[in-house]
Design a protein around this motif. Sequence first.
Motif, PDB file in Angstrom:
ATOM      1  N   THR B  27       0.831  -1.214   0.000  1.00  0.00           N
ATOM      2  CA  THR B  27       0.000   0.000   0.000  1.00  0.00           C
ATOM      3  C   THR B  27       0.865   1.263   0.000  1.00  0.00           C
ATOM      4  O   THR B  27       0.572   2.225  -0.723  1.00  0.00           O
ATOM      5  CB  THR B  27      -0.948  -0.024   1.219  1.00  0.00           C
ATOM      6  OG1 THR B  27      -1.793  -1.162   1.109  1.00  0.00           O
ATOM      7  CG2 THR B  27      -1.792   1.242   1.285  1.00  0.00           C
ATOM      8  N   HIS B  29       3.851   1.623  -1.167  1.00  0.00           N
ATOM      9  CA  HIS B  29       4.461   1.749  -2.496  1.00  0.00           C
ATOM     10  C   HIS B  29       3.483   2.360  -3.505  1.00  0.00           C
ATOM     11  O   HIS B  29       3.820   3.270  -4.259  1.00  0.00           O
ATOM     12  CB  HIS B  29       4.922   0.352  -2.958  1.00  0.00           C
ATOM     13  CG  HIS B  29       5.091   0.182  -4.424  1.00  0.00           C
ATOM     14  ND1 HIS B  29       6.080   0.801  -5.144  1.00  0.00           N
ATOM     15  CD2 HIS B  29       4.385  -0.550  -5.333  1.00  0.00           C
ATOM     16  CE1 HIS B  29       5.987   0.459  -6.423  1.00  0.00           C
ATOM     17  NE2 HIS B  29       4.972  -0.355  -6.561  1.00  0.00           N
ATOM     18  N   GLU B  30       2.249   1.897  -3.485  1.00  0.00           N
ATOM     19  CA  GLU B  30       1.246   2.472  -4.392  1.00  0.00           C
ATOM     20  C   GLU B  30       0.950   3.928  -4.018  1.00  0.00           C
ATOM     21  O   GLU B  30       0.809   4.784  -4.898  1.00  0.00           O
ATOM     22  CB  GLU B  30      -0.056   1.655  -4.321  1.00  0.00           C
ATOM     23  CG  GLU B  30       0.023   0.281  -4.954  1.00  0.00           C
ATOM     24  CD  GLU B  30      -0.105   0.324  -6.483  1.00  0.00           C
ATOM     25  OE1 GLU B  30      -0.399   1.393  -7.041  1.00  0.00           O
ATOM     26  OE2 GLU B  30       0.116  -0.741  -7.106  1.00  0.00           O
ATOM     27  N   ARG B  34       3.829   4.343  -6.949  1.00  0.00           N
ATOM     28  CA  ARG B  34       4.553   3.160  -7.427  1.00  0.00           C
ATOM     29  C   ARG B  34       6.050   3.406  -7.485  1.00  0.00           C
ATOM     30  O   ARG B  34       6.706   3.081  -8.471  1.00  0.00           O
ATOM     31  CB  ARG B  34       4.048   2.716  -8.792  1.00  0.00           C
ATOM     32  CG  ARG B  34       2.725   2.012  -8.704  1.00  0.00           C
ATOM     33  CD  ARG B  34       2.236   1.530 -10.039  1.00  0.00           C
ATOM     34  NE  ARG B  34       0.813   1.177  -9.875  1.00  0.00           N
ATOM     35  CZ  ARG B  34      -0.117   1.393 -10.791  1.00  0.00           C
ATOM     36  NH1 ARG B  34       0.212   1.949 -11.935  1.00  0.00           N
ATOM     37  NH2 ARG B  34      -1.350   1.035 -10.562  1.00  0.00           N
ATOM     38  N   ARG B 189      -6.323   4.987   0.128  1.00  0.00           N
ATOM     39  CA  ARG B 189      -6.298   3.810  -0.736  1.00  0.00           C
ATOM     40  C   ARG B 189      -6.826   2.582   0.003  1.00  0.00           C
ATOM     41  O   ARG B 189      -7.610   1.800  -0.536  1.00  0.00           O
ATOM     42  CB  ARG B 189      -4.859   3.579  -1.215  1.00  0.00           C
ATOM     43  CG  ARG B 189      -4.733   2.429  -2.169  1.00  0.00           C
ATOM     44  CD  ARG B 189      -3.280   2.201  -2.587  1.00  0.00           C
ATOM     45  NE  ARG B 189      -3.183   0.908  -3.214  1.00  0.00           N
ATOM     46  CZ  ARG B 189      -3.408   0.668  -4.502  1.00  0.00           C
ATOM     47  NH1 ARG B 189      -3.700   1.664  -5.301  1.00  0.00           N
ATOM     48  NH2 ARG B 189      -3.341  -0.554  -4.992  1.00  0.00           N
TER      49      ARG B 189
ATOM     50  N   GLY C 138       3.911  -2.398  -8.154  1.00  0.00           N
ATOM     51  CA  GLY C 138       2.591  -2.268  -8.756  1.00  0.00           C
ATOM     52  C   GLY C 138       2.620  -2.340 -10.277  1.00  0.00           C
ATOM     53  O   GLY C 138       3.663  -2.170 -10.895  1.00  0.00           O
TER      54      GLY C 138
END
Lengths: 229, 229, 229, 229, 229, 229
Positions: B27, B29-30, B34, B189, C138
């Motif tokens: 999560t 990282h997103e 990214r 998110r 991702g």
Amino acid sequence: MDNTVVRNIHRADAAVLARLEKLGVATVHEAQGRAGLMQPYMRPVWRGARIAGSAVTALIHPGDNWMIHVAVEVLKPGDVLVVACSSENTDGAFGDLLATSLKAHGAKGAVLDVGCRDAQEITQMQFPLWSRAISAKGTVKATLGSVNLPVVCAGLRVCPGDVVVADDDGVVVVPRADAASVAQAGEERENKEAAARVKLAAGALGIDLYDMRKALAEKGLKYVDGPLD
Amino acid sequence: MDNTVVRNIHRADAAVLARLEKLGVATVHEAQGRAGLMQPYMRPVWRGARIAGSAVTALIHPGDNWMIHVAVEVLKPGDVLVVACSSENTDGAFGDLLATSLKAHGAKGAVLDVGCRDAQEITQMQFPLWSRAISAKGTVKATLGSVNLPVVCAGLRVCPGDVVVADDDGVVVVPRADAASVAQAGEERENKEAAARVKLAAGALGIDLYDMRKALAEKGLKYVDGPLD
Amino acid sequence: MDNTVVRNIHRADAAVLARLEKLGVATVHEAQGRAGLMQPYMRPVWRGARIAGSAVTALIHPGDNWMIHVAVEVLKPGDVLVVACSSENTDGAFGDLLATSLKAHGAKGAVLDVGCRDAQEITQMQFPLWSRAISAKGTVKATLGSVNLPVVCAGLRVCPGDVVVADDDGVVVVPRADAASVAQAGEERENKEAAARVKLAAGALGIDLYDMRKALAEKGLKYVDGPLD
Amino acid sequence: MDNTVVRNIHRADAAVLARLEKLGVATVHEAQGRAGLMQPYMRPVWRGARIAGSAVTALIHPGDNWMIHVAVEVLKPGDVLVVACSSENTDGAFGDLLATSLKAHGAKGAVLDVGCRDAQEITQMQFPLWSRAISAKGTVKATLGSVNLPVVCAGLRVCPGDVVVADDDGVVVVPRADAASVAQAGEERENKEAAARVKLAAGALGIDLYDMRKALAEKGLKYVDGPLD
Amino acid sequence: MDNTVVRNIHRADAAVLARLEKLGVATVHEAQGRAGLMQPYMRPVWRGARIAGSAVTALIHPGDNWMIHVAVEVLKPGDVLVVACSSENTDGAFGDLLATSLKAHGAKGAVLDVGCRDAQEITQMQFPLWSRAISAKGTVKATLGSVNLPVVCAGLRVCPGDVVVADDDGVVVVPRADAASVAQAGEERENKEAAARVKLAAGALGIDLYDMRKALAEKGLKYVDGPLD
Amino acid sequence: MDNTVVRNIHRADAAVLARLEKLGVATVHEAQGRAGLMQPYMRPVWRGARIAGSAVTALIHPGDNWMIHVAVEVLKPGDVLVVACSSENTDGAFGDLLATSLKAHGAKGAVLDVGCRDAQEITQMQFPLWSRAISAKGTVKATLGSVNLPVVCAGLRVCPGDVVVADDDGVVVVPRADAASVAQAGEERENKEAAARVKLAAGALGIDLYDMRKALAEKGLKYVDGPLD
């Protein structure tokens, strides 16, 4: 000496084996002068085992496990089977039937520079096993190799009767003649480490405990206060 | 700035660290677009940990762990030690004594672009540790490096004080200045994903939920009834 | 046939699938003549699962998981999703939301020639999953691929409706037309192995049990008494 | 025997070395029973050399080339330097200055289980060199190793004075005591191959030349006319 | 700063670039304190080139070369294009058309942490190119990245305007601010090496030339006469 | 169909083969929709060849090259031998004698998912050869495989009679039925590229030539003037 099976080998003393098993791989490796480790691709099939035993060695060829079957006959209780291969290969040369057979003959475990299969069954049996891969790929029985001649396994020379110590850190081998002195050195190291562990757990700094400050300064280590950003 | 130790660094806010730890690697990282992931060879030594903390960085050389000992002195509770190496190396530069020492100083864990050893002891201690390899290979203390200068670890630039988040998915790093906004974006998110999870668990299709049918058709996706054989 | 989704495929008989699942990967691989294995880098995300199901295939591109979302719609209970990629890639194309969705549609598991993420959540869900890597990286949804056309996954050709068997030993695929005969051959092999296992556990030697002594001698295997040192 | 340099070693006969050099790696490997090869990651820095010489062995540590400097003193004209490392490492432990020095002392070439650098200069010098990598990464001179003790290099045990044969196919090692008989066997094989080459060039089929049809049929090889599609 | 192109960057002085180009990778790497090397998997597509130039950086995504096209517009004569990727990928993101375009704009070469294609044409053009792989795999133009923001390429941080030096030994990067002093240090080193080369070529021993005998003795190196066998 | 040799296969039209050979790997791969490439580890043994021919396929087992000898008999002038292996293996299953034999029967070249040996001789013969490794390791002739059944080679399905195109960029395979249309599409692409090459060589920007500016802006690409440092 090609295509030869040596029936009898010298083995290490059982009491020394027990001491080395207790010490584990990292300590034994340090105790013999940072030598004797297999390459780190050699990993346990399941985590948590720790063994020591005398090496029975086999040399096989890629995709062929015939000499493992031959090797079982010369194994004695307490031995560790060490399987080398004449080129890089991950085929599953060892499965639960061979594990059952080794267990029946008292082997403490096996170390394979090829693949193993039946990982679930072998884990349930709690048979100690290290390998370079897990692969169901089957093998044939067509080409001779050797049993109980020296081999190179995972980058390390192993002679029959050498002591093999293996745990989650990998596999270390001690020449039989050195086993007692390495056990002694390992126990001394362990005692020192136990004392250090207590001090470190209480907050001591390694650079004080190991008296590194002077050497660091002499080499030119600089300290700045920071932060730099 | 070679061979330098920076004693003090800025650290991220503890409340933000707690939020990022809860979100986990994927999560976070997103949530930062990214970005910020270490390469996937960086794996946990044992499965199940999830941590976030401020990076204390060390640069070591192959086969030499001297600067890890030096780094312990500048660690503060809640930090994560990040060890880079000047070339690819898997030697066991970190073992249970260093883990004991880091734990005594309150470190949340460590991330090593080299090997670790004493895997069984470290697993029993439940000390959170990520490394590129497990290897009993011992190291020397002969060459200086740095502490708390920027490093590249597993393909990722890490600055001292950056937030390190690590779990079974790997390791992601968030620049300190972005930590709060990334936490915020991650929570949003997460909320969306929680809602989606309920719908997907009830059988909704992602291509409906995310409204993909039109875009798929525009790109030219064809459906045929089949079977074709 | 580029950029195509085939909605319906032939599937293997449920009773045969159950028999193959019980046999496991190593036995099924042997029973079909040592064929049909994926390469050994294809590993379970968590250990202990054993599944068999009909393949629903998807071809994706590096860094892009769009077609996995598309594939869910054509999955039926008991299927196994097999994801191939047009070049080597470890990005995390599959996470806990997709696992939730597949589970909701009755999929038995998935096999990914790319990476997966949310490893902790997927382990907690006990969703059976094999992949070439774990990575939080991702992916986008930008490029079309295919669903239910033949693919090559981990070095193996997989056609939609083929039987996929997976456990800790890896993944083996059986053409649908051969499923019943392979199950039959596998059960016969299993019975023989069960008998052998009892004998080996009692100490019988494989070279006697499998009657190898004559062939070994004919090939020229020599025995020496030793020890040689 | 740690940290030891052995000044004098037995060397192979020069005439036998010349014969083995002429045979090349593939033939020598076959002539000694398909044994003695280093792993195929050991590659020539430039293509086209073919050498044979007596091994002078050195054991170094990762990132440290000190013992290579030490080894030069005990080299004699015609020798091949074989460098092993205590763990996997690609640092550039050998460059054009060492190549110049080895050449000045009459070394025929070197085989490195680490990296080399100055690849352009070494290619221009036409100094025969095999290595696991090309890397400019510099090394220190801090840790002792050994010279002229047995080592394992690229998966192969090498003793000082063993014959090293190297060309574009890789590196093969022949125990000194076997050198003459392997040369003999190699020349016989070469003669047979020369005769076979003439027949094959004229269109003879290997399965006829080597009389394989009967064995193929006995094993069960089936021929069908086809085409099948 | 995501999805951003920076049009203008500071560049290194042309005279300094020429000096660094002449020194080559190994010397420059040593001259800046054994730092700044890319990992050794970064290899020249053809052997024999040696370049230095200012870095124009691009970040792309796996299977997508869009930002390379964007980067061409901001290149100036003498620049070196450095392409990083958000995850490991070998797709052929760069071929002879891009090489033609870069050459037309005066670029000295390119360094790719992905694959290249059209290797024969690029070799014939003698366009200097380093890459992690050669692969014909085509790429799409679907996802934005960045141009002239800092990137990590082959394990090394590269900022726009940094000096990139590349030859058969690999790729080294020098921060622009350090370029002149590194060139100076490199030339001094080169002079010393030239003197050493003459002495070594005449048979001098490195352990004498570099005065190592005392240090070796102090560390405990033992000499034995041998032979031991 | 195990252990079967299919004597006759359909082959592609010679004129179409010549057109595909002229186009080369990268263009053919693009022309068939970015499909059909072997993995990039498949590399030429020597640089500079470019071939196209009809595939004769063989499946061998690790360490065993028997079926290559069998395959020679069914080869026809213009064919390309494609050798797959049942598991990953680098043994040298193909050397100069087999190259001589294939050449005598008019084969255009060979593609090996295993190792080759006699690299110097094969280079001197200029026999076009691609392989995953160069290794002198010898092989046995003990286990049957197949000839002219479909195989998976370097990650790609190859059917007998498929068109194999190979050059320094790797190996691409075109289904026989598609050969003419792919040649047509490739020539059209080549013509377009030739026109683009002229414009790019004259300094045109790809983002103008391919009209990318609008799409880049719509996706949100931002330009800043810089320099930022």
